[in-house]
Design an enzyme around this catalytic site. Sequence first.
Site, PDB file in Angstrom:
ATOM      1  N   LYS A  10       0.816  -1.215   0.000  1.00 40.32           N
ATOM      2  CA  LYS A  10       0.000   0.000   0.000  1.00 40.32           C
ATOM      3  C   LYS A  10       0.854   1.271   0.000  1.00 40.32           C
ATOM      4  O   LYS A  10       0.359   2.344  -0.346  1.00 40.32           O
ATOM      5  CB  LYS A  10      -0.932  -0.006   1.206  1.00 40.32           C
ATOM      6  CG  LYS A  10      -1.927  -1.143   1.122  1.00 40.32           C
ATOM      7  CD  LYS A  10      -2.770  -1.239   2.368  1.00 40.32           C
ATOM      8  CE  LYS A  10      -3.841  -2.306   2.232  1.00 40.32           C
ATOM      9  NZ  LYS A  10      -3.282  -3.669   2.120  1.00 40.32           N
TER      10      LYS A  10
HETATM   11  C1  LIG Z   1      -4.016  -4.593   1.410  1.00 39.77           C
HETATM   12  C2  LIG Z   1      -3.366  -5.887   1.212  1.00 39.77           C
HETATM   13  C3  LIG Z   1      -3.981  -6.905   0.458  1.00 39.77           C
HETATM   14  C4  LIG Z   1      -5.341  -6.731  -0.165  1.00 39.77           C
HETATM   15  O1  LIG Z   1      -5.294  -5.845  -1.237  1.00 39.77           O
HETATM   16  P1  LIG Z   1      -6.654  -5.383  -1.941  1.00 39.77           P
HETATM   17  O2  LIG Z   1      -6.213  -4.469  -3.017  1.00 39.77           O
HETATM   18  O3  LIG Z   1      -7.466  -4.734  -0.877  1.00 39.77           O
HETATM   19  O4  LIG Z   1      -7.325  -6.621  -2.464  1.00 39.77           O
HETATM   20  C5  LIG Z   1      -3.313  -8.098   0.289  1.00 39.77           C
HETATM   21  N1  LIG Z   1      -2.105  -8.302   0.833  1.00 39.77           N
HETATM   22  C6  LIG Z   1      -1.483  -7.355   1.550  1.00 39.77           C
HETATM   23  C7  LIG Z   1      -0.160  -7.667   2.138  1.00 39.77           C
HETATM   24  C8  LIG Z   1      -2.080  -6.121   1.768  1.00 39.77           C
HETATM   25  O5  LIG Z   1      -1.442  -5.170   2.494  1.00 39.77           O
END
Ligand SMILES: *Cc1c(COP(=O)(O)O)cnc(C)c1O
Length: 405
Positions: free
Chosen positions: A113
């Site tokens: 993120k």
């Molecule tokens: C946020 C996150 C996800 C999920 O991602 P989305 O785009 O919400 O499906 C999966 N793995 C990790 C490590 C994350 O931080």
Amino acid sequence: MWYVSTRGVAPRVNFEGALFSGYAPDGGLFMPEELPQLDRETLCQWSTLSYPGLVKELCALFIGSELLPKDELNDLIDRAFSRFRHREVVHLSRLRNGLNVLELWHGVTYAFKDLSLSCTAQFLQYFLEKREKHVTVVVGTSGDTGSAAIESVQGAKNMDIIVLLPKGHCTKIQELQMTTVLKQNVHVFGVEGNSDELDEPIKTVFADVAFVKKHNLMSLNSINWSRVLVQMAHHFFAYFQCTPSLDTHPLPLVEVVVPTGAAGNLAAGYIAQKIGLPIRLVVAVNRNDIIHRTVQQGDFSLSEAVKSTLASAMDIQVPYNMERVFWLLSGSDSQVTRALMEQFERTQSVNLPKELHSKWERQDYEKMAVMECDGCCVELCLGNCGPRRGSMTDIPGTAMVRGGG
Ligand SMILES: *Cc1c(COP(=O)(O)O)cnc(C)c1O
């Protein structure tokens, strides 16, 4: 570029409008009114770009230079990635047998993120400065989002951030990442209860429209269009790294396995595919398997409770961005999408209309199959990676990529 709501009732907005909204006023999510089509020549030109270079091109395509001139956009993106540890920002590691791992974890908090939030925070800051405004970002988190959101806005002049974290339910390292930032604009609260219970006061706050307006509150969760936009670059970068040549007809196909929670990255991949990137998306979920049931049986219904797994960032009951996927699947049919989502909101359970579900199978099943995962180990996944079943843990910030040389 204009953005319309997936539910078709709210008036259209420009990128700035979409950036500062969570949901559209009609409860939908913003999507580009028209999807550009990239031709082979553009793909060839883009194929040699760095990861930041791809983010720049994609953002320029979807933002519009009258709102954010290209050179300023480029500066913002360079600034967003300035604290990443890897010189490429994102790196593709090559394993055996054409399997690759896309390393999306080189940001400050190690969560993937970091990539989309750091750009989004720069865009917000740009418009806030220009308009001489201030916002307060409110985030509830089980770990990844909170840390990355704090990192991306810490020290920003026109933004404060309030983070609620469930005491004792985050990893130690993430709790420390959140509670050791000393910047004046960062406010972190540990709360009793789990991450679902913690969402309750946040929902109450955002339901009070007058209060939200008075204090300029906003969320930064993965329904934010800007986050989806930036994440399209993951798929483009992976694709170009995997394809030594774009001279073949048709272009080579690359399979991308997407560890999925709220389906933001999945929606990004699906849009990338729609605008011309030849990828096949494989959705990886854990025991929180609503997307698996949706694709297999057309059963988009809430499970009884969130099941805790090792991959807590994927422990999500409602994958909000599926609304974007449904909208794309229906051929931008906002009536169908609205009926579907409103029924889901009323009853927490929908059977996808046959036309929609069969479309998925006929046209898109080949491109969007589901793999069910159960929190075992990575090697198992590498052995079994495929459209049916495998087993994998979500390594923070990865995507498995298969194809090419
Ligand atoms: C946020 C996150 C996800 C999920 O991602 P989305 O785009 O919400 O499906 C999966 N793995 C990790 C490590 C994350 O931080």
